[in-house]
Design a protein around this motif. Structure first.
Motif, mmCIF file in Angstrom:
data_model
loop_
_atom_site.group_PDB
_atom_site.id
_atom_site.type_symbol
_atom_site.label_atom_id
_atom_site.label_comp_id
_atom_site.label_asym_id
_atom_site.label_seq_id
_atom_site.Cartn_x
_atom_site.Cartn_y
_atom_site.Cartn_z
ATOM 1 N N GLU A 177 11.570 66.765 -8.841
ATOM 2 C CA GLU A 177 10.630 67.213 -10.183
ATOM 3 C C GLU A 177 9.146 67.209 -9.821
ATOM 4 N N VAL A 286 5.852 65.060 -18.016
ATOM 5 C CA VAL A 286 7.185 64.956 -18.141
ATOM 6 C C VAL A 286 7.197 64.399 -19.681
ATOM 7 N N SER A 288 9.151 62.166 -21.942
ATOM 8 C CA SER A 288 10.106 61.485 -21.957
ATOM 9 C C SER A 288 11.226 61.089 -23.018
ATOM 10 N N ARG A 289 12.346 60.443 -23.012
ATOM 11 C CA ARG A 289 13.351 60.256 -23.959
ATOM 12 C C ARG A 289 12.714 59.566 -25.077
ATOM 13 N N SER A 310 7.967 73.186 -23.579
ATOM 14 C CA SER A 310 8.514 72.414 -22.355
ATOM 15 C C SER A 310 9.683 73.259 -21.725
ATOM 16 N N GLU A 312 13.058 73.046 -18.852
ATOM 17 C CA GLU A 312 13.884 71.841 -18.321
ATOM 18 C C GLU A 312 13.967 71.822 -16.907
ATOM 19 N N ASN A 315 16.890 66.840 -12.125
ATOM 20 C CA ASN A 315 16.644 65.990 -11.023
ATOM 21 C C ASN A 315 17.736 64.949 -10.748
ATOM 22 N N ARG A 318 20.116 64.698 -13.784
ATOM 23 C CA ARG A 318 19.496 64.608 -15.119
ATOM 24 C C ARG A 318 18.506 65.644 -15.435
ATOM 25 N N LYS A 320 15.198 66.812 -17.300
ATOM 26 C CA LYS A 320 14.026 66.406 -17.814
ATOM 27 C C LYS A 320 13.092 67.567 -18.414
ATOM 28 N N ASN A 321 12.394 67.264 -19.335
ATOM 29 C CA ASN A 321 11.416 68.299 -19.977
ATOM 30 C C ASN A 321 10.108 68.369 -19.277
ATOM 31 N N VAL A 322 9.744 69.187 -18.642
ATOM 32 C CA VAL A 322 8.438 69.495 -17.907
ATOM 33 C C VAL A 322 7.433 70.376 -18.837
#
Length: 415
Positions: A177, A286, A288-289, A310, A312, A315, A318, A320-322
């Motif tokens: 990530e 990042v 988070s949910r 963001s 995707e 990692n 999973r 994650k939205n960066v």
């Protein structure tokens, strides 16, 4: 009686490599060839010009086996230096057919004894041969240079293993990530126009240049009703608490000057809540949910910001939205366009770039890409402590056109 005369006849039908075989045994003479069983092998790589002429002759007897070949260390060098012929005389016609011949040196093969190793000198490159000569006959300076080069030499396999090991160590220390984020940050944003909101430069009014419906659709605007109502009803005490917790200066300044008209106040509050959400996203790497759960963020708004601002990242299985560097530019442009609609097509760039956490030069570049007019005005109130002048961006028709700076400067000549 007159002696019979014979004539030579060349065998034209003879194929290349199918020569007459002449053998000699290295450990003696053969008295009777009936005791030997001969086998002749050809190389199957007929397309290779270096290997298609290779032949192996095997002779088996009750006691020993003999092997000879026309290549390698055991072959006779005379085959390459001379050309041999064998003549076969037909006594009835007195004509002699002439055939090409090859000589084979047959050597005994003792069971259990290792075969002679192939000469490695032929496989050595020119560099290895020169190094061998330097080791044997070179000067001290040449030997030192050879030793230094060998110490600094890393083999191809060793280099690949070292790179793979270093990459695995970095991945274990930082994680995929973080590495993906560093790559995204290192990518220069060469054209900020790719991350600008939808623009209509042919619009008749300033409000139509960056349409409000492209920033917030009717459905999204309706979903902000409940959160906007809470923001419009904040008391002075609650505003003070928000200020102490570090609320963005742009949001606080608009909250303190909300209009009294209910309809205008409601519209301003909804846009302001959405603006505060974008500013909060810009401060994160990042998303988070659990993002937006504390603010009671509507699901449709959360899906919009996740999809629009963001990228995707995968990692360990999973997603994650960066928020990459390009997405930060996109956030800055959308926040600026929203501020223009909230403040009569004028926005404070100095406050905005501080709240977004981007450089002032990047914020100015975004404003220029959007065709806004840049001005400077003295700071007022609490802003005077931080900066004497603030930069403002104003949307006026026709849009401003700026020349792109190439970033290349002439080098000074050394004298």
């Amino acid at each position: 009686m007159a002696a019979a005369r014979c004539t030579w006849k060349c065998c034209d039908e003879e194929k290349e490599g199918d020569n007459v075989v002449v053998v000699q045994f290295s450990n003696g003479d053969v008295k009777s060839t009936d005791q030997l069983d001969f086998k002749y092998y050809k190389n199957v790589l007929t397309s290779n010009p270096r290997k298609r002429s290779r032949r192996i002759l095997v002779a088996d007897s009750d006691r020993l086996s003999y092997v000879g070949n026309n290549f390698g260390t055991g072959s006779l060098k005379c085959n390459s230096m001379c050309k041999y012929y064998v003549g076969v005389l037909d006594k009835s016609t007195m004509k002699m057919e002439v055939h090409n011949a090859q000589l084979f040196n047959m050597q005994p093969i003792i069971p259990g004894e290792a075969l002679p190793a192939e000469d490695t000198d032929t496989k050595k490159s020119y560099r290895h041969k020169v190094d061998s000569l330097i080791e044997a006959f070179g000067t001290n300076k040449q030997k030192r240079a050879l030793s230094s080069r060998r110490n600094n030499l890393v083999g191809e396999d060793s280099l690949q293993q070292a790179v793979a090991q270093a990459a695995s160590n970095i991945i274990e220390q930082k994680g995929i990530e973080v590495l993906q984020q560093e790559v995204a940050d290192s990518e220069a944003v060469t054209d900020t126009a790719l991350y600008m909101p939808v623009c209509n430069p042919e619009a008749d009014t300033e409000e139509g240049v960056y349409p409000f419906n492209e920033l917030l659709s009717d459905v999204e605007y309706a979903a902000l009703e409940s959160v906007g109502k809470k923001m419009s009803e904040l008391t002075s005490g609650e505003l003070l608490i928000m200020k102490e917790k570090g609320c963005p200066h742009t949001v606080m300044r608009i909250l303190e000057t909300l209009p009294e008209d209910p309809e205008a106040r409601d519209r301003q509050a909804r846009c302001l809540w959405y603006l505060s959400l974008l500013l909060k996203i810009s401060q994160q790497r990042v998303i988070s949910r659990k993002f937006g759960s504390e603010e009671d963020c509507p699901k449709i708004i959360l899906n919009k910001v996740m999809k629009t601002f963001s990228v995707e990242s995968f990692n360990h299985g999973r997603v994650k939205n960066v928020v990459s560097s390009s997405m930060q530019v996109k956030l800055a442009s959308y926040c600026l366009a929203l501020l223009l609609h909230m403040n009569h097509q004028t926005a404070n760039l100095t406050r905005l770039h501080q709240d977004l956490g981007v450089y002032d030069s990047r914020m100015v570049e975004v404003a220029k890409s959007m065709g806004l007019k840049l001005t400077k005005m003295p700071a007022e109130g609490e802003d005077q402590a931080g900066n004497d002048e603030h930069k403002f961006a104003t949307l006026k028709l026709p849009l401003m056109k700026y020349e792109r700076f190439s970033g290349q400067r002439k080098r000074k000549k050394l004298r």
